[in-house]
Design a protein around this motif. Structure first.
Motif, PDB file in Angstrom:
ATOM      1  N   GLU A   1     -13.164 -15.498  39.481  1.00 27.77           N
ATOM      2  CA  GLU A   1     -12.897 -15.317  40.278  1.00 27.77           C
ATOM      3  C   GLU A   1     -13.095 -16.940  41.342  1.00 27.77           C
ATOM      4  OE1 GLU A   1     -14.808 -12.509  44.360  1.00 27.77           O
ATOM      5  OE2 GLU A   1     -14.530 -11.911  41.542  1.00 27.77           O
ATOM      6  N   ALA A   2     -14.073 -17.639  41.012  1.00 31.00           N
ATOM      7  CA  ALA A   2     -14.729 -19.052  41.690  1.00 31.00           C
ATOM      8  C   ALA A   2     -13.243 -19.425  41.508  1.00 31.00           C
ATOM      9  CB  ALA A   2     -16.055 -19.207  40.972  1.00 31.00           C
TER      10      ALA A   2
ATOM     11  N   GLY B   1     -14.402 -20.262  50.340  1.00 26.68           N
ATOM     12  CA  GLY B   1     -14.450 -21.396  49.390  1.00 26.68           C
ATOM     13  C   GLY B   1     -15.847 -21.578  49.710  1.00 26.68           C
ATOM     14  N   GLN B   2     -16.884 -21.320  49.955  1.00 22.31           N
ATOM     15  CA  GLN B   2     -18.029 -21.905  49.875  1.00 22.31           C
ATOM     16  C   GLN B   2     -18.946 -20.982  48.993  1.00 22.31           C
ATOM     17  OE1 GLN B   2     -19.895 -20.836  54.081  1.00 22.31           O
ATOM     18  NE2 GLN B   2     -18.947 -22.449  54.425  1.00 22.31           N
ATOM     19  N   GLU B   3     -18.335 -20.046  48.655  1.00 24.80           N
ATOM     20  CA  GLU B   3     -19.298 -19.209  47.581  1.00 24.80           C
ATOM     21  C   GLU B   3     -18.355 -19.813  46.481  1.00 24.80           C
ATOM     22  OE1 GLU B   3     -21.328 -16.548  47.323  1.00 24.80           O
ATOM     23  OE2 GLU B   3     -22.152 -17.484  48.916  1.00 24.80           O
ATOM     24  N   ALA B   4     -17.705 -19.536  46.226  1.00 23.62           N
ATOM     25  CA  ALA B   4     -16.533 -20.546  44.762  1.00 23.62           C
ATOM     26  C   ALA B   4     -16.914 -21.795  44.944  1.00 23.62           C
ATOM     27  CB  ALA B   4     -15.194 -20.638  44.823  1.00 23.62           C
ATOM     28  N   ARG B   5     -17.635 -22.950  45.973  1.00 29.55           N
ATOM     29  CA  ARG B   5     -18.253 -23.873  45.104  1.00 29.55           C
ATOM     30  C   ARG B   5     -19.406 -24.074  44.990  1.00 29.55           C
ATOM     31  NH1 ARG B   5     -21.479 -27.552  47.168  1.00 29.55           N
ATOM     32  NH2 ARG B   5     -21.286 -29.647  46.865  1.00 29.55           N
ATOM     33  N   ARG B   6     -19.992 -22.569  45.309  1.00 28.98           N
ATOM     34  CA  ARG B   6     -21.651 -22.832  45.131  1.00 28.98           C
ATOM     35  C   ARG B   6     -21.902 -21.870  43.696  1.00 28.98           C
ATOM     36  NH1 ARG B   6     -25.677 -18.552  44.866  1.00 28.98           N
ATOM     37  NH2 ARG B   6     -24.312 -16.620  45.568  1.00 28.98           N
ATOM     38  N   ARG B   7     -20.985 -21.269  42.853  1.00 26.11           N
ATOM     39  CA  ARG B   7     -20.737 -20.782  41.700  1.00 26.11           C
ATOM     40  C   ARG B   7     -20.405 -22.345  40.883  1.00 26.11           C
ATOM     41  NH1 ARG B   7     -19.660 -17.130  36.913  1.00 26.11           N
ATOM     42  NH2 ARG B   7     -19.482 -19.236  35.155  1.00 26.11           N
ATOM     43  N   MET B   8     -19.487 -22.766  41.066  1.00 32.87           N
ATOM     44  CA  MET B   8     -19.278 -23.792  40.063  1.00 32.87           C
ATOM     45  C   MET B   8     -19.919 -25.013  40.262  1.00 32.87           C
ATOM     46  SD  MET B   8     -16.954 -22.049  39.275  1.00 32.87           S
ATOM     47  CE  MET B   8     -16.896 -23.852  37.385  1.00 32.87           C
ATOM     48  N   VAL B   9     -21.254 -25.558  41.424  1.00 29.65           N
ATOM     49  CA  VAL B   9     -22.149 -26.805  40.929  1.00 29.65           C
ATOM     50  C   VAL B   9     -23.668 -25.865  40.895  1.00 29.65           C
ATOM     51  CG1 VAL B   9     -23.527 -27.484  43.158  1.00 29.65           C
ATOM     52  CG2 VAL B   9     -21.138 -27.126  44.095  1.00 29.65           C
TER      53      VAL B   9
ATOM     54  N   LEU C   1     -27.837 -14.969  34.222  1.00 30.21           N
ATOM     55  CA  LEU C   1     -27.796 -16.100  34.971  1.00 30.21           C
ATOM     56  C   LEU C   1     -27.064 -15.578  36.183  1.00 30.21           C
ATOM     57  CD1 LEU C   1     -28.045 -18.814  33.280  1.00 30.21           C
ATOM     58  CD2 LEU C   1     -30.139 -17.962  34.544  1.00 30.21           C
ATOM     59  N   VAL C   2     -25.960 -15.160  35.935  1.00 31.27           N
ATOM     60  CA  VAL C   2     -24.824 -14.766  36.960  1.00 31.27           C
ATOM     61  C   VAL C   2     -25.523 -13.790  37.783  1.00 31.27           C
ATOM     62  CG1 VAL C   2     -23.000 -13.550  37.986  1.00 31.27           C
ATOM     63  CG2 VAL C   2     -23.018 -15.266  35.371  1.00 31.27           C
ATOM     64  N   ASP C   3     -26.188 -12.957  37.470  1.00 34.86           N
ATOM     65  CA  ASP C   3     -26.635 -11.221  38.497  1.00 34.86           C
ATOM     66  C   ASP C   3     -28.313 -12.444  38.917  1.00 34.86           C
ATOM     67  OD1 ASP C   3     -25.312  -9.753  37.331  1.00 34.86           O
ATOM     68  OD2 ASP C   3     -26.426  -8.820  36.051  1.00 34.86           O
ATOM     69  N   LYS C   4     -28.353 -13.122  38.896  1.00 36.61           N
ATOM     70  CA  LYS C   4     -29.942 -13.953  38.923  1.00 36.61           C
ATOM     71  C   LYS C   4     -29.720 -14.492  40.517  1.00 36.61           C
ATOM     72  CE  LYS C   4     -33.266 -17.417  37.747  1.00 36.61           C
ATOM     73  NZ  LYS C   4     -34.313 -17.893  37.260  1.00 36.61           N
ATOM     74  N   HIS C   5     -28.605 -15.498  40.677  1.00 41.93           N
ATOM     75  CA  HIS C   5     -28.340 -16.412  41.451  1.00 41.93           C
ATOM     76  C   HIS C   5     -26.850 -15.809  42.458  1.00 41.93           C
ATOM     77  CE1 HIS C   5     -30.921 -18.883  40.058  1.00 41.93           C
ATOM     78  NE2 HIS C   5     -30.464 -19.335  38.836  1.00 41.93           N
ATOM     79  N   LYS C   6     -26.722 -14.140  42.249  1.00 46.57           N
ATOM     80  CA  LYS C   6     -26.001 -13.654  43.128  1.00 46.57           C
ATOM     81  C   LYS C   6     -24.368 -14.554  43.116  1.00 46.57           C
ATOM     82  CE  LYS C   6     -28.125 -11.123  45.629  1.00 46.57           C
ATOM     83  NZ  LYS C   6     -29.640 -10.870  44.913  1.00 46.57           N
TER      84      LYS C   6
ATOM     85  N   GLU D   1     -31.475 -29.279  45.171  1.00 51.89           N
ATOM     86  CA  GLU D   1     -32.349 -27.548  45.321  1.00 51.89           C
ATOM     87  C   GLU D   1     -31.701 -26.657  44.106  1.00 51.89           C
ATOM     88  OE1 GLU D   1     -32.922 -25.418  48.736  1.00 51.89           O
ATOM     89  OE2 GLU D   1     -34.584 -26.464  49.249  1.00 51.89           O
ATOM     90  N   VAL D   2     -30.741 -26.435  44.027  1.00 53.64           N
ATOM     91  CA  VAL D   2     -29.663 -26.488  42.868  1.00 53.64           C
ATOM     92  C   VAL D   2     -29.801 -26.627  41.156  1.00 53.64           C
ATOM     93  CG1 VAL D   2     -27.009 -25.231  41.867  1.00 53.64           C
ATOM     94  CG2 VAL D   2     -27.920 -25.580  44.334  1.00 53.64           C
ATOM     95  N   LEU D   3     -29.863 -27.749  41.322  1.00 52.32           N
ATOM     96  CA  LEU D   3     -30.088 -28.642  40.344  1.00 52.32           C
ATOM     97  C   LEU D   3     -31.183 -28.464  39.882  1.00 52.32           C
ATOM     98  CD1 LEU D   3     -29.630 -31.177  37.898  1.00 52.32           C
ATOM     99  CD2 LEU D   3     -30.675 -32.664  39.852  1.00 52.32           C
ATOM    100  N   GLU D   4     -32.491 -28.192  40.830  1.00 54.15           N
ATOM    101  CA  GLU D   4     -33.905 -28.304  39.890  1.00 54.15           C
ATOM    102  C   GLU D   4     -34.153 -26.653  39.850  1.00 54.15           C
ATOM    103  OE1 GLU D   4     -37.393 -29.286  42.608  1.00 54.15           O
ATOM    104  OE2 GLU D   4     -36.718 -30.888  41.388  1.00 54.15           O
ATOM    105  N   GLN D   5     -33.241 -25.820  40.128  1.00 52.40           N
ATOM    106  CA  GLN D   5     -33.066 -24.626  39.648  1.00 52.40           C
ATOM    107  C   GLN D   5     -31.895 -23.912  38.164  1.00 52.40           C
ATOM    108  OE1 GLN D   5     -34.421 -21.268  40.757  1.00 52.40           O
ATOM    109  NE2 GLN D   5     -34.277 -20.980  38.414  1.00 52.40           N
ATOM    110  N   ALA D   6     -31.440 -24.734  38.147  1.00 52.71           N
ATOM    111  CA  ALA D   6     -30.496 -25.452  36.691  1.00 52.71           C
ATOM    112  C   ALA D   6     -31.505 -25.896  35.629  1.00 52.71           C
ATOM    113  CB  ALA D   6     -29.181 -25.848  36.599  1.00 52.71           C
TER     114      ALA D   6
END
Length: 683
Positions: A192-193, A206-214, A181-186, A640-645
């Motif tokens: 690190e996040a 900061g945005q990349e860290a937030r994207r990971r944790m969301v 899943l980490v690789d799939k969504h980069k 969109e993140v919720l539906e993917q999750a």
């Protein structure tokens, strides 16, 4: 062996004594793990910028050299400290308010970093914060996190405490997500996040860290729901209905109208579920007037034809009586018996209904919460339908479901919610949505007027009456209230009788006896009264096709979704219908609601705007709905993140290796800590 950061008390951190620990506890922080997941809600930007990049009135951080001796002006206890500072070769006037103690430190030639509001015309900086590089300024050139704090906790203290926690325990932060899943969504690694979200070097980091944790936050929430579905809901212990497709086609073909494509699709989804040996747990949502009741009728017909009984629970007696009448008429040609069970039945009539249910003489029962009383028994309950499900508590719905051997469950709502929110709040359910309206339905024209236009409103009522049409007139309260300056139904009824002496005006409110309510509603439905003054008791489901005018007094007192429900009481016949909102909203929120109602009559768009104005918790009633509180995710923006999750969680929990492979051990441990995986049933 990994160390669980959620068992290490926060008092083990340097600088966290018993008082600070109590104040952190009030924020929901008792352990180091909880502290590290206490995220900032924004950042203060202390990065150095050039004056040429900054607009007038913006906040800016600049570096310069003190160019002149400072001066102090005093006004009683207040002071104004002024100094000239050279920034990029430009002489800037820097002003500090109530910081006279800095005077001795502002020596000419000394370097200084200033943060404040820039006045471009006057080359003037009102300083909020300042630092001296020769003292090792900690903020300049950085993005500083801003946390929610309370009590004696300050931003500075919490930042230092967070830094200590990251330094001491950051290396022990475990990875929760599997590598695929980490690789799939980069996604950046979890350790690190979390580091970056508290200490971002730049905005992108900061945005990349937030994207990971969301993603992680939404994935873990969906994992609970999908794991529950995989282990509890998909057990073959439900009622498998042997649905005969030809029977259904005959029933649908005999309806006095044709179904929309949307209704056909939803019926297919429901009947497919009913055929399975698993318990159906489906949410049917659709806009007002989209035809949910007909869909429910097809499902009830299917359960009876399969040899079972059906129950329909609705929130009000008026609605129960209306549904019982319409279903009886619909099912009469097929010999299907429909019973009615409400709190106002006589004791003798109630005993008869209960006996016929227990012996199987009644095929379908329509009722209010009276259906869930202890002495109600079914011979063979195969399907439970609840209408406007959010009006019933979790326990009420569960009790009705337990009156059969795992019957199928169909819950309906006319408060359309964006699919994202539906799969969050009702994540253990499958969601069916009716988007179309029945053919021939005209859009309802909506107007917003002020109270001083009442004469024109009365003229509108007269014109509709002359054309043979009827009017609903809604107001928020039953009788006078000293606290709220709103029109009440009883006074309004008297006023309208005087203003419209030529028209019969009826009255309906929640404190009337059941018999009086039924009489008032029947008189309006039969056309004996032209205007019905009512409270919101008619909000849900009441169907009077000849009513073409809905007037709502003090409309700004109602929520958007409620106004849309009220509007949906008209527009059910062939004639053009109207909704008039009478309001003088003083708040911006009230004005936004009025504007939204006049902009659109699409319930899904209304719902989206209601969520924007009120937020998900208030929209759903968090206590009843189980609406989760997310630390980072915003359900309106991160849909969109919720539906993917959800898709990822569903796929993962359906695979055998998820339940056995060491790769998913961290996720299984997480689920074991959750009460939902320890036998607590989801409703």
């Amino acid at each position: 062996m990994s160390i669980d950061l959620f068992v290490i008390p926060v008092v083990q951190l340097q600088g966290v004594g018993s008082q600070k620990a109590e104040e952190l506890h009030a924020l929901g922080i008792s352990t180091v793990g909880e502290l590290l997941e206490y995220y900032p809600f924004r950042y203060e930007d202390y990065r150095i910028r050039e004056l040429s990049e900054v607009k007038d009135g913006e906040k800016i951080t600049v570096q310069g050299t003190i160019a002149s001796m400072p001066s102090v002006q005093r006004y009683g206890r207040k002071s104004r400290l002024t100094s000239r500072v050279t920034v990029e070769g430009i002489l800037v006037t820097a002003v500090w308010f109530n910081r006279a103690f800095l005077q001795d430190q502002l020596t000419p030639g000394r370097e200084i970093t200033l943060t404040g509001k820039w006045d471009q015309r006057r080359r003037h900086l009102t300083v909020a914060e300042s630092e001296f590089p020769d003292r090792g300024g900690a903020k300049s050139g950085t993005l500083q996190p801003v946390y929610s704090v309370g009590g004696t906790l300050t931003q500075s203290w919490l930042r230092k405490t967070m830094d200590r926690a990251l330094t001491q325990y950051g290396g022990l932060i475990p990875e929760m997500l599997p590598p695929d899943l980490v690789d799939k969504h980069k996604l950046v690694p979890r350790r690190e996040a979390i580091m970056r979200i508290h200490r971002p070097e730049n905005t992108r980091e900061g945005q990349e860290a937030r994207r990971r944790m969301v993603y992680e936050e939404l994935f873990l929430f969906q994992l609970k729901l999908q794991a529950y579905r995989a282990t509890h809901l998909k057990q073959p212990d439900g009622v498998a209905h042997p649905v005969n497709n030809e029977d259904i086609r005959t029933f649908v073909g005999a309806l006095p109208f044709s179904l929309t494509d949307s209704q056909k699709q939803v019926i297919n989804e429901i009947l497919h579920d009913m055929k399975q040996p698993y318990v159906m747990n489906r949410l049917l949502q659709g806009d007002v007037g989209a035809g949910k009741t007909v869909v429910a009728a097809v499902a009830l017909y299917a359960t009876v034809k399969a040899g079972n009984q059906g129950a329909l629970m609705v929130p009000t007696e008026i609605l129960a009586e209306q549904h019982a009448r319409s279903l009886s008429k619909l099912f009469e040609p097929y010999g299907i018996q429909v019973g009615l069970l409400t709190g106002s039945l006589t004791e003798r009539r109630r005993r008869d209904v209960l006996a016929s249910l227990q012996m199987g003489l009644s095929d379908i029962v329509v009722g209010t919460h009276a259906l869930i009383q202890e002495d109600v028994f079914f011979r063979s309950l195969g399907l439970v339908v609840t209408d406007e499900q959010h009006r019933f508590g979790v326990n009420q719905r569960s009790i009705l479901r337990r009156k059969g051997m795992n019957p199928d469950v169909l819950t309906m709502t006319a408060t359309p919610i964006p699919r994202t929110l539906a799969i969050t709040v009702f994540g253990d359910m499958d969601v069916s949505t009716l988007r179309e309206r029945p053919k021939g339905r005209k859009p309802i024209k909506t107007y917003w007027v002020k109270h001083d236009m009442m004469d024109r409103v009365l003229g509108f009522i007269r014109r509709e009456a002359e054309a043979g049409r009827q009017t609903f007139f809604i107001c928020p309260l039953i009788e006078e209230s000293e606290k709220l300056d709103v029109q009440n139904a009883i006074d309004l009824h008297m006023q309208l009788r005087q203003a419209l002496p030529e028209l019969p005006v009826g009255l309906l409110h929640g404190r009337m006896s059941p018999a009086d309510k039924e009489a008032a509603m029947a008189a309006f439905a039969d056309g004996e009264t032209t205007v019905l003054v009512s409270t919101t008791v008619i909000e849900v489901g009441v169907d009077v096709p000849n009513a073409t005018l809905m007037i709502v007094m003090d409309a700004d007192r109602f929520g958007l979704s409620q106004l849309h429900q009220l509007r949906g009481r008209v527009g059910r016949g062939e004639h053009q219908s109207y909704c008039i909102l009478i309001a003088d909203p003083k708040s911006e929120n009230g004005q936004e609601r009025m504007k939204a109602m006049t902009d659109t009559d699409d319930g899904f768009e209304i719902s989206r705007r209601d969520l924007e104005l009120r937020g998900p918790g208030e929209f759903f009633g968090t206590k009843q709905s189980g609406m989760p509180e997310f630390r980072l995710a915003n359900l309106l923006n991160d849909f969109e993140v919720l539906e993917q999750a959800r898709d990822d969680a569903a796929q993962l929990t359906s695979r055998e290796e998820f339940w056995s492979s060491p790769v998913y051990g961290e996720l299984r441990d997480h689920l074991q800590r959750e009460t939902r995986m320890q036998g607590e049933p989801l409703d």
